[in-house]
Design an enzyme around this catalytic site. Structure first.
Site: not given
Length: 737
Positions: A139, A172, A264, A326
């Site tokens: 990530d 994130h 998404n 996520s």
């Protein structure tokens, strides 16, 4: 806590602006970057010389994936790619696409983690709380000073700036990590799904939330090489990639699973690496066990997990709510780690099976495109991993294999419509075991391993099938929206489709349509209703006239769920039934000759013969080298190839044939560099065959012909590695005697 709330809310607003504006200006792939998949060694001097002549430099070598990442002059990517493909030195050349982060943080703050009870995590913790095996998170990094994470972090790597600094670049990664990695029982913050597993932070996403495919693949390789058994990736892009597939396969072969976000976009468009074969693709559910409004879906989803209003860690040392696939992804990664904690001997496939078989079914029964096999259940999964036996959520059902990511191949020649060959015999047949291997039925007929299909994953079950003498034929399937296409002489045929329901227990749960050569023959066909129940065989036969040399069978979604078929039988003539079985070879010289352009498309040669596009093969790469070929008047046939270790299977009537294999060396310019073996129906016919030596040079055609007697309805041609490099084949001609 009030101060933490204010800081977290400000962070959320800041990140939301970045997520909306940052990636929008990016192109779909990295400017000045190419990824090459080597035909031989990654460290090949010929390849490096070729790079140099095109002004390309090596950005990174991925030795274990057989690939190199190149830097080229921006704007020349397409031209350099074409030239590299034509060299014959590379299996594939692709752009380095972008993947983007999938979570949109929410600006509300709540003090509970509702999802832990939903997946029955507290009950799972009574059995096990994890192990010392690392979980990798690929990530934007992780906040190394966060009080709820710092104690579990181990040294990782930053692939964005090639350093050991894995501190979070946008928040994130910290939010994702807190879902499975928040330290439990420390009196503060949140509890992760797993309490013990070390966290291996790997940075692939930059401050805008964007990641290059090559960095993601390098991180997967790093994770697998550094002992991670679970790799969590909350990133995704819409372009398929051979490099990502190679990385996922590399991890899989080392016993690790890649758990990846479906993304998404409220779309069925596959996201990668989630849609890669062997990856666990995760969709998101809400607090009412509905599919989250933002979640992607489709027949490539594996399982689902909670993904709305997820309380987790933030990169300022605080806590806040985020939502997206996520956040669902690390839930599944944490459950996988809990299962491995109680049974570290599980293989990657066994771990995936446990997650699927012990999920809570949220759909109409069995697999569906929204939730996959269901919402993950930590307790049921961990109990089963430790040898317990929770009641099955659904009846035994096949495990779908995600659609393989296509391997980009060098520019194929345009497909030409083949010239129809008038039918001269009614003794031929096509027998295909949909989704399965070659199969000999109770009448002694050989059903070919699956071929001729376009689209759709496969499935298999070991459950007994009733109402048939050949249960093995109905235990595999191809499903989804797909078609089968076969090149056949013009004439009359009977097409028999064979079905058995392997996922749903009641009528009305699967209803689909079937068309043959553009005419609908089944409307909202319900296997259970027509067979009388699940796991029962039912066949349907239809007369068909072929007038253009092709027979197409198309399966499409009807009133409910996806189509499914277990086998296809195409018999010349107007009467349904099995093809005749001949006890001994007979003369069949009236049958048409099979002409196959290995690795290429259909075309008509200088003699007026029509060569069909490639079919009948097991998976292997192809190549195209549009260079002049000597010693032939059909140069196009020898300009494409299939290479590697592979097999061709053709269902043919019993009898005597001549099989001619056509070769031209497209890569090596000296003898001894390619030597391989060829087997025909199990008998070796070529040993350490050297195309260059036998043809007298490179780019020169050479043919080898062998007689074969067929008494089981099958011709099998197998090419296997010999003393040097991989086999290569350009064309196949099967002529009845």
């Amino acid at each position: 806590m009030r101060k933490l709330q204010i800081i977290a809310t400000g962070l959320f607003f800041s990140f939301l602006i970045q997520a909306q504006t940052g990636p929008a200006t990016l192109p779909d792939h990295v400017p000045g970057r190419l990824i090459v998949h080597h035909a031989g060694s990654v460290r090949n001097s010929r390849a490096e010389q070729f790079f140099s002549t095109h002004g390309a430099t090596i950005h990174r070598r991925l030795d274990n994936l057989g690939a190199s990442v190149l830097d080229v002059a921006p704007g020349t990517e397409a031209a350099v790619r074409r030239s590299l493909l034509q060299s014959g030195l590379f299996r594939a050349v692709e752009f380095d696409f972008y993947a983007r982060q999938g979570a949109t943080p929410n600006d509300q703050y709540y003090g509970s983690q509702w999802f832990l009870n939903t997946i029955q995590a507290p009950s799972a913790w009574n059995i096990g709380t994890g192990s010392g095996t690392p979980i990798a998170v690929i990530d934007s990094g992780v906040d190394s000073s966060h009080p709820d994470l710092a104690g579990r972090l181990i040294g990782g790597w930053n692939f964005v700036n090639n350093s050991s600094n894995t501190n979070d670049m946008n928040g994130h990664g910290t939010a994702v990590t807190g879902i499975f990695g928040g330290i439990a029982n420390n009196g503060i913050g949140v509890a992760g799904v797993t309490w013990q597993n070390p966290i291996l932070p790997l940075v692939a996403a930059d401050s805008s939330g964007t990641a290059q495919y090559s960095d993601v693949a390098a991180a997967i390789q790093f994770a697998a090489d550094h002992g991670a058994r679970v790799i969590s990736i909350s990133l995704g892009g819409t372009q398929a990639s051979s490099l990502l597939q190679s990385a996922v396969d590399y991890a899989w072969n080392k016993g690790a699973v890649v758990v990846a976000a479906a993304m998404n976009n409220s779309s069925s468009t596959p996201a990668y690496p989630a849609a890669c074969n062997h990856a666990i693709a995760v969709s998101a559910t809400d607090q009412n066990d509905n599919l989250a409004s933002f979640s992607d879906y489709g027949n490539w989803i594996t399982v689902s997990a909670p993904g709305t209003y997820m309380m987790t860690t933030t990169w300022d040392g605080g806590y806040g709510e985020w939502q997206g696939t996520s956040l669902a992804t690390p839930v599944v990664a944490g459950v996988a780690a809990l299962a491995l904690g109680v049974n570290p001997s599980l293989s990657a496939q066994q771990l995936v099976n446990l997650l699927e078989q012990n999920a809570d079914d949220l759909g109409p029964g069995g697999y569906d495109n929204s939730f996959g096999w269901g919402r993950v259940n930590a307790y049921r999964t961990v109990l089963a991993a430790g040898g317990g036996s929770p009641a099955p959520a659904v009846a035994p059902a096949p495990t779908p294999t995600p659609t393989p990511t296509p391997t980009p191949t060098p520019a194929p020649t345009p497909v030409q419509t083949p010239t129809p060959v008038p039918i001269t015999s009614n003794s031929g047949s096509v027998l295909v075991n949909a989704g399965g291997p070659a199969y000999i039925d109770s009448a002694g007929q050989m059903w070919a391993a699956d071929w001729g299909s376009t689209g759709g994953p496969t499935c298999a079950t070991g459950v007994p099938i009733g109402n048939t003498n050949d249960p093995g034929l109905y235990q595999t399937c191809r499903w989804g929206n797909f078609s089968y296409n076969f090149q056949l002489p013009n004439g009359s045929y009977t097409v028999t489709l064979k079905f058995a329901e392997m996922a749903f227990g009641g009528a009305g749960q699967r209803q689909f349509n079937v068309g043959i050569n553009g005419t609908q023959v089944l409307t909202n066909f319900d296997i259970v209703a027509n067979a009388g129940g699940p796991f029962l065989a039912v066949d349907r036969s239809f007369p068909v006239s072929v007038t253009n040399g092709w027979l197409s069978v198309a399966f499409s979604t009807g009133a409910a769920n996806d189509p499914l078929v277990s086998a296809l039988q195409i018999v010349a003539g107007s009467q349904p039934g099995p093809a005749p079985v001949t006890s001994s070879p007979v003369s069949n010289s009236s049958l048409p000759t099979l002409l196959i352009n290995a690795g290429g498309s259909g075309f008509t040669d200088g003699s007026g013969q029509t060569w069909s596009g490639d079919y009948g093969f097991s998976a292997s790469p192809t190549c195209v080298v549009p260079a002049p070929i000597g010693n032939t008047n059909a140069a196009q046939l020898y300009q494409s190839c299939r290479w590697g270790n592979f097999t061709y299977n053709f269902a043919v009537p019993n009898g005597n044939y001549n099989v001619t294999l056509k070769f031209a060396e497209l890569v090596f310019s000296a003898p001894g560099l390619r030597q391989f073996n060829v087997y025909l129906n199990g008998s070796q016919v070529l040993s350490n065959f050297d195309i260059f030596a036998n043809a007298g040079g490179m780019l020169t055609a050479v043919d080898e012909t062998f007689p074969v007697s067929v008494n089981n309805g099958q011709i099998t041609i197998q090419l296997a590695a010999g003393a040097a490099d991989a086999p290569m084949l350009n064309g196949i001609q099967i002529t009845p005697q």
